[in-house]
Write an enzyme that holds these catalytic residues in place. Structure first.
Site, PDB file in Angstrom:
ATOM      1  N   CYS A 107      44.810  31.796  26.251  1.00  0.00           N
ATOM      2  CA  CYS A 107      45.919  31.065  25.614  1.00  0.00           C
ATOM      3  C   CYS A 107      47.020  32.009  25.156  1.00  0.00           C
ATOM      4  O   CYS A 107      48.201  31.665  25.234  1.00  0.00           O
ATOM      5  CB  CYS A 107      45.411  30.235  24.440  1.00  0.00           C
ATOM      6  SG  CYS A 107      44.468  28.810  25.001  1.00  0.00           S
ATOM      7  N   HIS A 126      42.535  23.974  27.025  1.00  0.00           N
ATOM      8  CA  HIS A 126      42.462  24.471  25.649  1.00  0.00           C
ATOM      9  C   HIS A 126      43.520  23.768  24.792  1.00  0.00           C
ATOM     10  O   HIS A 126      44.534  23.287  25.310  1.00  0.00           O
ATOM     11  CB  HIS A 126      42.675  25.981  25.618  1.00  0.00           C
ATOM     12  CG  HIS A 126      41.536  26.746  26.244  1.00  0.00           C
ATOM     13  ND1 HIS A 126      41.318  28.084  26.038  1.00  0.00           N
ATOM     14  CD2 HIS A 126      40.554  26.336  27.080  1.00  0.00           C
ATOM     15  CE1 HIS A 126      40.244  28.458  26.717  1.00  0.00           C
ATOM     16  NE2 HIS A 126      39.767  27.425  27.355  1.00  0.00           N
ATOM     17  N   ASN A 142      41.294  20.364  22.542  1.00  0.00           N
ATOM     18  CA  ASN A 142      40.630  20.848  23.754  1.00  0.00           C
ATOM     19  C   ASN A 142      39.911  19.712  24.481  1.00  0.00           C
ATOM     20  O   ASN A 142      39.439  18.751  23.865  1.00  0.00           O
ATOM     21  CB  ASN A 142      39.667  22.007  23.436  1.00  0.00           C
ATOM     22  CG  ASN A 142      38.604  21.671  22.410  1.00  0.00           C
ATOM     23  OD1 ASN A 142      38.823  20.904  21.486  1.00  0.00           O
ATOM     24  ND2 ASN A 142      37.421  22.238  22.583  1.00  0.00           N
ATOM     25  N   GLU A 173      45.780  24.829  22.810  1.00  0.00           N
ATOM     26  CA  GLU A 173      47.139  25.401  22.858  1.00  0.00           C
ATOM     27  C   GLU A 173      47.836  24.974  24.155  1.00  0.00           C
ATOM     28  O   GLU A 173      49.038  24.728  24.170  1.00  0.00           O
ATOM     29  CB  GLU A 173      47.074  26.927  22.788  1.00  0.00           C
ATOM     30  CG  GLU A 173      46.481  27.471  21.477  1.00  0.00           C
ATOM     31  CD  GLU A 173      44.962  27.633  21.517  1.00  0.00           C
ATOM     32  OE1 GLU A 173      44.286  26.913  22.285  1.00  0.00           O
ATOM     33  OE2 GLU A 173      44.449  28.486  20.765  1.00  0.00           O
ATOM     34  N   CYS A 233      42.221  32.150  22.206  1.00  0.00           N
ATOM     35  CA  CYS A 233      41.527  33.047  23.131  1.00  0.00           C
ATOM     36  C   CYS A 233      42.561  33.842  23.938  1.00  0.00           C
ATOM     37  O   CYS A 233      43.753  33.528  23.936  1.00  0.00           O
ATOM     38  CB  CYS A 233      40.627  32.243  24.057  1.00  0.00           C
ATOM     39  SG  CYS A 233      41.537  31.293  25.279  1.00  0.00           S
ATOM     40  N   GLU A 265      37.046  18.982  27.725  1.00  0.00           N
ATOM     41  CA  GLU A 265      36.050  19.549  28.650  1.00  0.00           C
ATOM     42  C   GLU A 265      35.549  18.436  29.558  1.00  0.00           C
ATOM     43  O   GLU A 265      35.493  17.284  29.147  1.00  0.00           O
ATOM     44  CB  GLU A 265      34.872  20.142  27.858  1.00  0.00           C
ATOM     45  CG  GLU A 265      35.268  21.357  27.036  1.00  0.00           C
ATOM     46  CD  GLU A 265      34.213  21.782  26.016  1.00  0.00           C
ATOM     47  OE1 GLU A 265      34.441  22.783  25.325  1.00  0.00           O
ATOM     48  OE2 GLU A 265      33.175  21.087  25.900  1.00  0.00           O
TER      49      GLU A 265
END
Ligand SMILES: *[C@@H]1O[C@H](CO)[C@@H](O)[C@H](O)[C@H]1NC(C)=O
Ligand SMILES: *[C@@H]1O[C@H](CO)[C@@H](O)[C@H](O)[C@H]1NC(C)=O
Ligand SMILES: *[C@@H]1O[C@H](CO)[C@@H](O)[C@H](O)[C@H]1NC(C)=O
Ligand SMILES: *[C@@H]1O[C@H](CO)[C@@H](O)[C@H](O)[C@H]1NC(C)=O
Ligand SMILES: [Zn+2]
Length: 337
Positions: A108, A78, A65, A80, A105, A67
């Site tokens: 995803c 993310h 991930n 995935e 989540c 950010e």
């Protein structure tokens, strides 16, 4: 385990599995999740997610991930999404199974719908199986690994089949958007002959006028060839973009201070919001290709269709400026041939 790279060849994956005493490469996926987590870049949450997937060609790919402080959270990537983008950047035609550190989540689970036969994609969540250490893994027979199909994670899915024709190419499937730059590509083809973009998504420090120019951040001496290379790499990425819903494909190419080129293609989701913008996709190419800090990115080119209903130009410009303040950002338009 040593620092894993983001793409592991089929032969190397086999020998890694063997040397760890694992019965198959499938067992290697959960074993690599924790080392993958260490490569995540989540400066806001500090929550490290790692995803490891087995490509249909036997290669193993990592995802993490990302950010970006200073931007809305919806600009995050993310693990995935990173993983599927990593497969796309490296032209892997399909994914068989993936292991991920935490439950995917909802966003995803939706993004994964873009794959052909997504319902049978096999997922394993390592946090639900803390007993899956490499030593425990080699006791497990292949069949007893706790993989579950994506259809168990997302029942009654909305996906590509609700919006597209059955034979429309899906994510990772071969397709060509058939784009051409407005204003011609003559100069581009000329440079492309000399500097074929490698198929692994990264162009090694290439020669400019026969000598290696080390571009330093903020002082990118404008060389016609450098621009042409970035334009062709971004056009190639746009050609491969998965944008069947808006028909607004786009691609981004980045150059680091050593002259290496990385690229990524915009990926749409049938549900629109989980779509992955082209700059984020190119950053996946950058990180997976061994790129370091974002401030090492000195030039970025976005290629998108003229008059597109979906345009990335404004947000991409702000985004690039924020992650690498001295980076030069240019946009070129294309149209369907
Ligand atoms: C995502 O962020 C952009 C700004 O970067 C904003 O314009 C947009 O509304 C956001 N989308 C959602 C769904 O929050
Ligand atoms: C998808 O599933 C169908 C039906 O089970 C099968 O015939 C086809 O080969 C699968 N395609 C891929 C790419 O796995
Ligand atoms: C983009 O696709 C078109 C049509 O297939 C092709 O003619 C062109 O060479 C491609 N450009 C790049 C840079 O891949
Ligand atoms: C390019 O410059 C950077 C920063 O000065 C330096 O770290 C790097 O080693 C140089 N690369 C080459 C290939 O000269
Ligand atoms: Zn997610």
């Amino acid at each position: 385990m040593d620092q894993p790279r983001f793409v592991i060849s089929a032969a190397e994956a086999e020998s890694m599995a063997q040397s760890l005493g694992l019965p198959s490469v499938l067992h290697l996926l959960p074993a690599l999740v924790q080392p993958a987590q260490e490569l995540a870049r989540p400066p806001i949450s500090n929550y490290h997610v790692g995803a490891v997937g087995l490509g249909s060609d036997g290669r193993v790919f990592l995802g993490v991930n990302l950010e970006f402080p200073g931007f809305p959270l919806n600009q995050s990537v993310h693990a995935e999404q990173f993983l599927l983008t990593n497969l796309a950047v490296h032209r892997c035609p399909g994914i068989v199974a993936l292991a991920v550190s935490a439950a995917p989540c909802g966003h995803c689970r939706q993004f994964l719908q873009e794959l052909r036969n997504s319902s049978s994609l096999q997922l394993l969540i390592t946090s639900e199986h803390p007993n899956l250490s490499p030593s425990a893994l080699n006791q497990n027979l292949e069949n007893s690994l706790p993989f579950k199909p994506l259809s168990e994670f997302l029942t009654s899915p909305f996906g590509p089949s609700d919006l597209l024709a059955e034979d429309s190419p899906l994510l990772l499937e071969t397709h060509q958007n058939g784009l051409s730059l407005i204003g011609g590509e003559d100069d581009i083809h000329q440079s492309a002959e000399n500097h074929a973009i490698s198929r692994n998504g990264v162009t090694k420090g290439f020669d400019l006028d026969g000598e290696h120019k080390n571009l330093s951040n903020g002082f990118c001496h404008d060389s016609g060839k450098k621009d042409a290379l970035l334009r062709i790499a971004a056009l190639e990425a746009a050609n491969l973009s998965h944008a069947p819903y808006s028909n607004c494909p786009s691609g981004v190419a980045l150059m680091d201070c050593e002259g290496k080129v990385y690229r990524g293609s915009y990926i749409e989701s049938a549900a629109y919001n989980p779509s992955l913008p082209p700059v984020q996709a190119a950053l996946v190419g950058y990180i997976a290709g061994g790129g370091g800090g974002y401030e090492r990115i000195v030039a970025a080119v976005l290629v998108e269709k003229v008059g597109a209903k979906v345009t990335h130009e404004d947000i991409a410009r702000l985004f690039v400026k924020k992650i690498s303040p001295k980076c030069e950002f240019r946009v070129f338009h294309c149209h369907s041939i």
